[in-house]
Design a protein around this motif. Structure first.
Motif, PDB file in Angstrom:
ATOM      1  N   MET A   1       0.836  -1.166   0.000  1.00 53.42           N
ATOM      2  CA  MET A   1       0.000   0.000   0.000  1.00 53.42           C
ATOM      3  C   MET A   1       0.894   1.246   0.000  1.00 53.42           C
ATOM      4  O   MET A   1       1.840   1.343   0.768  1.00 53.42           O
ATOM      5  N   ARG A   2       0.564   2.201  -0.856  1.00 53.26           N
ATOM      6  CA  ARG A   2       1.338   3.448  -0.933  1.00 53.26           C
ATOM      7  C   ARG A   2       1.014   4.352   0.245  1.00 53.26           C
ATOM      8  O   ARG A   2      -0.126   4.423   0.686  1.00 53.26           O
ATOM      9  N   PRO A   3       2.006   5.079   0.723  1.00 54.35           N
ATOM     10  CA  PRO A   3       1.725   6.031   1.803  1.00 54.35           C
ATOM     11  C   PRO A   3       0.847   7.173   1.278  1.00 54.35           C
ATOM     12  O   PRO A   3       0.900   7.522   0.101  1.00 54.35           O
ATOM     13  N   LEU A   4       0.081   7.715   2.167  1.00 52.17           N
ATOM     14  CA  LEU A   4      -0.829   8.799   1.814  1.00 52.17           C
ATOM     15  C   LEU A   4      -0.120  10.127   2.000  1.00 52.17           C
ATOM     16  O   LEU A   4       0.510  10.364   3.029  1.00 52.17           O
ATOM     17  N   ALA A   5      -0.219  11.003   1.014  1.00 49.66           N
ATOM     18  CA  ALA A   5       0.394  12.329   1.119  1.00 49.66           C
ATOM     19  C   ALA A   5      -0.670  13.373   0.819  1.00 49.66           C
ATOM     20  O   ALA A   5      -1.327  13.321  -0.217  1.00 49.66           O
ATOM     21  N   LEU A   6      -0.857  14.298   1.749  1.00 50.04           N
ATOM     22  CA  LEU A   6      -1.793  15.399   1.559  1.00 50.04           C
ATOM     23  C   LEU A   6      -1.023  16.660   1.193  1.00 50.04           C
ATOM     24  O   LEU A   6       0.077  16.888   1.705  1.00 50.04           O
ATOM     25  N   THR A   7      -1.616  17.461   0.336  1.00 53.58           N
ATOM     26  CA  THR A   7      -1.011  18.761   0.034  1.00 53.58           C
ATOM     27  C   THR A   7      -1.143  19.633   1.283  1.00 53.58           C
ATOM     28  O   THR A   7      -1.968  19.344   2.168  1.00 53.58           O
ATOM     29  N   PRO A   8      -0.373  20.705   1.371  1.00 51.40           N
ATOM     30  CA  PRO A   8      -0.519  21.609   2.515  1.00 51.40           C
ATOM     31  C   PRO A   8      -1.949  22.156   2.659  1.00 51.40           C
ATOM     32  O   PRO A   8      -2.455  22.285   3.777  1.00 51.40           O
ATOM     33  N   VAL A   9      -2.599  22.432   1.542  1.00 47.97           N
ATOM     34  CA  VAL A   9      -3.987  22.929   1.591  1.00 47.97           C
ATOM     35  C   VAL A   9      -4.911  21.855   2.162  1.00 47.97           C
ATOM     36  O   VAL A   9      -5.763  22.139   3.022  1.00 47.97           O
ATOM     37  N   GLN A  10      -4.744  20.618   1.709  1.00 49.55           N
ATOM     38  CA  GLN A  10      -5.561  19.523   2.237  1.00 49.55           C
ATOM     39  C   GLN A  10      -5.293  19.301   3.716  1.00 49.55           C
ATOM     40  O   GLN A  10      -6.216  19.034   4.489  1.00 49.55           O
ATOM     41  N   GLN A  11      -4.052  19.412   4.120  1.00 48.35           N
ATOM     42  CA  GLN A  11      -3.693  19.237   5.522  1.00 48.35           C
ATOM     43  C   GLN A  11      -4.388  20.288   6.391  1.00 48.35           C
ATOM     44  O   GLN A  11      -4.945  19.963   7.439  1.00 48.35           O
ATOM     45  N   ARG A  12      -4.356  21.550   5.949  1.00 48.32           N
ATOM     46  CA  ARG A  12      -5.029  22.617   6.711  1.00 48.32           C
ATOM     47  C   ARG A  12      -6.533  22.384   6.758  1.00 48.32           C
ATOM     48  O   ARG A  12      -7.174  22.593   7.787  1.00 48.32           O
ATOM     49  N   ARG A  13      -7.075  21.948   5.631  1.00 46.15           N
ATOM     50  CA  ARG A  13      -8.518  21.672   5.588  1.00 46.15           C
ATOM     51  C   ARG A  13      -8.886  20.537   6.540  1.00 46.15           C
ATOM     52  O   ARG A  13      -9.891  20.607   7.241  1.00 46.15           O
ATOM     53  N   LEU A  14      -8.082  19.500   6.566  1.00 40.41           N
ATOM     54  CA  LEU A  14      -8.301  18.374   7.469  1.00 40.41           C
ATOM     55  C   LEU A  14      -8.209  18.827   8.923  1.00 40.41           C
ATOM     56  O   LEU A  14      -9.057  18.461   9.755  1.00 40.41           O
ATOM     57  N   GLU A  15      -7.216  19.634   9.239  1.00 40.33           N
ATOM     58  CA  GLU A  15      -7.055  20.131  10.607  1.00 40.33           C
ATOM     59  C   GLU A  15      -8.240  20.995  11.029  1.00 40.33           C
ATOM     60  O   GLU A  15      -8.712  20.902  12.162  1.00 40.33           O
ATOM     61  N   LYS A  16      -8.744  21.824  10.111  1.00 37.16           N
ATOM     62  CA  LYS A  16      -9.903  22.672  10.410  1.00 37.16           C
ATOM     63  C   LYS A  16     -11.140  21.812  10.673  1.00 37.16           C
ATOM     64  O   LYS A  16     -11.876  22.043  11.636  1.00 37.16           O
ATOM     65  N   LEU A  17     -11.372  20.827   9.817  1.00 35.67           N
ATOM     66  CA  LEU A  17     -12.512  19.927  10.011  1.00 35.67           C
ATOM     67  C   LEU A  17     -12.412  19.199  11.346  1.00 35.67           C
ATOM     68  O   LEU A  17     -13.396  19.083  12.075  1.00 35.67           O
ATOM     69  N   ALA A  18     -11.234  18.713  11.653  1.00 29.92           N
ATOM     70  CA  ALA A  18     -11.028  17.987  12.906  1.00 29.92           C
ATOM     71  C   ALA A  18     -11.316  18.892  14.098  1.00 29.92           C
ATOM     72  O   ALA A  18     -11.983  18.486  15.060  1.00 29.92           O
ATOM     73  N   ARG A  19     -10.838  20.118  14.042  1.00 36.16           N
ATOM     74  CA  ARG A  19     -11.069  21.077  15.123  1.00 36.16           C
ATOM     75  C   ARG A  19     -12.568  21.325  15.306  1.00 36.16           C
ATOM     76  O   ARG A  19     -13.083  21.318  16.416  1.00 36.16           O
ATOM     77  N   GLU A  20     -13.286  21.550  14.195  1.00 33.87           N
ATOM     78  CA  GLU A  20     -14.726  21.815  14.246  1.00 33.87           C
ATOM     79  C   GLU A  20     -15.506  20.604  14.759  1.00 33.87           C
ATOM     80  O   GLU A  20     -16.554  20.760  15.372  1.00 33.87           O
ATOM     81  N   ALA A  21     -14.983  19.403  14.496  1.00 33.44           N
ATOM     82  CA  ALA A  21     -15.667  18.177  14.914  1.00 33.44           C
ATOM     83  C   ALA A  21     -15.249  17.728  16.308  1.00 33.44           C
ATOM     84  O   ALA A  21     -15.826  16.784  16.852  1.00 33.44           O
ATOM     85  N   GLY A  22     -14.233  18.387  16.859  1.00 29.37           N
ATOM     86  CA  GLY A  22     -13.728  17.960  18.159  1.00 29.37           C
ATOM     87  C   GLY A  22     -13.018  16.619  18.085  1.00 29.37           C
ATOM     88  O   GLY A  22     -13.064  15.819  19.016  1.00 29.37           O
ATOM     89  N   ARG A  23     -12.373  16.363  16.960  1.00 33.17           N
ATOM     90  CA  ARG A  23     -11.654  15.108  16.731  1.00 33.17           C
ATOM     91  C   ARG A  23     -10.210  15.405  16.383  1.00 33.17           C
ATOM     92  O   ARG A  23      -9.850  16.542  16.113  1.00 33.17           O
ATOM     93  N   THR A  24      -9.418  14.367  16.334  1.00 31.39           N
ATOM     94  CA  THR A  24      -8.037  14.521  15.878  1.00 31.39           C
ATOM     95  C   THR A  24      -8.023  14.475  14.348  1.00 31.39           C
ATOM     96  O   THR A  24      -8.933  13.882  13.727  1.00 31.39           O
ATOM     97  N   PRO A  25      -7.018  15.084  13.720  1.00 30.37           N
ATOM     98  CA  PRO A  25      -6.919  14.985  12.259  1.00 30.37           C
ATOM     99  C   PRO A  25      -6.852  13.531  11.789  1.00 30.37           C
ATOM    100  O   PRO A  25      -7.447  13.180  10.769  1.00 30.37           O
ATOM    101  N   ARG A  26      -6.164  12.686  12.535  1.00 30.18           N
ATOM    102  CA  ARG A  26      -6.055  11.272  12.145  1.00 30.18           C
ATOM    103  C   ARG A  26      -7.430  10.605  12.119  1.00 30.18           C
ATOM    104  O   ARG A  26      -7.753   9.862  11.198  1.00 30.18           O
ATOM    105  N   THR A  27      -8.239  10.876  13.122  1.00 34.06           N
ATOM    106  CA  THR A  27      -9.588  10.303  13.160  1.00 34.06           C
ATOM    107  C   THR A  27     -10.454  10.875  12.043  1.00 34.06           C
ATOM    108  O   THR A  27     -11.204  10.155  11.383  1.00 34.06           O
ATOM    109  N   MET A  28     -10.335  12.177  11.815  1.00 34.20           N
ATOM    110  CA  MET A  28     -11.145  12.833  10.786  1.00 34.20           C
ATOM    111  C   MET A  28     -10.771  12.351   9.394  1.00 34.20           C
ATOM    112  O   MET A  28     -11.617  12.299   8.492  1.00 34.20           O
TER     113      MET A  28
END
Length: 85
Positions: free
Chosen positions: A1-28
């Motif tokens: 399985m290939r490792p997953l790589a997010l662009t910086p924009v995707q990473q920020r978007r993931l972090e924002k979603l996680a924050r709004e959901a009260g979850r960790t980025p990994r869980t989100m």
């Protein structure tokens, strides 16, 4: 399985979603991979709007009311399909 790589924009978007959901980025990330960023954004906006509405004293519905409404919608569409057939 290939490792997953997010662009910086995707990473920020993931972090924002996680924050709004009260979850960790990994869980989100699990939800983002399954449903996509746009759908996760939509769900978070909808949930947060609903919670804000409740805090302002917005209307709540019982399970019985929700099920009754759902049955009415299903029956309406079933009748329409039967008429068209």
């Amino acid at each position: 399985m290939r490792p997953l790589a997010l662009t910086p924009v995707q990473q920020r978007r993931l972090e924002k979603l996680a924050r709004e959901a009260g979850r960790t980025p990994r869980t989100m990330l699990k939800f983002v991979l399954r449903d996509g960023f746009d759908y996760c954004d939509y769900v978070m906006r909808s949930v947060n709007e609903g919670l804000d509405s409740l805090k302002r004293g917005g209307r709540t519905y019982s399970t019985r009311e929700v099920l009754r409404h759902a049955r009415n919608v299903i029956d309406k569409h079933r009748a329409r399909l039967a008429k068209a057939a």
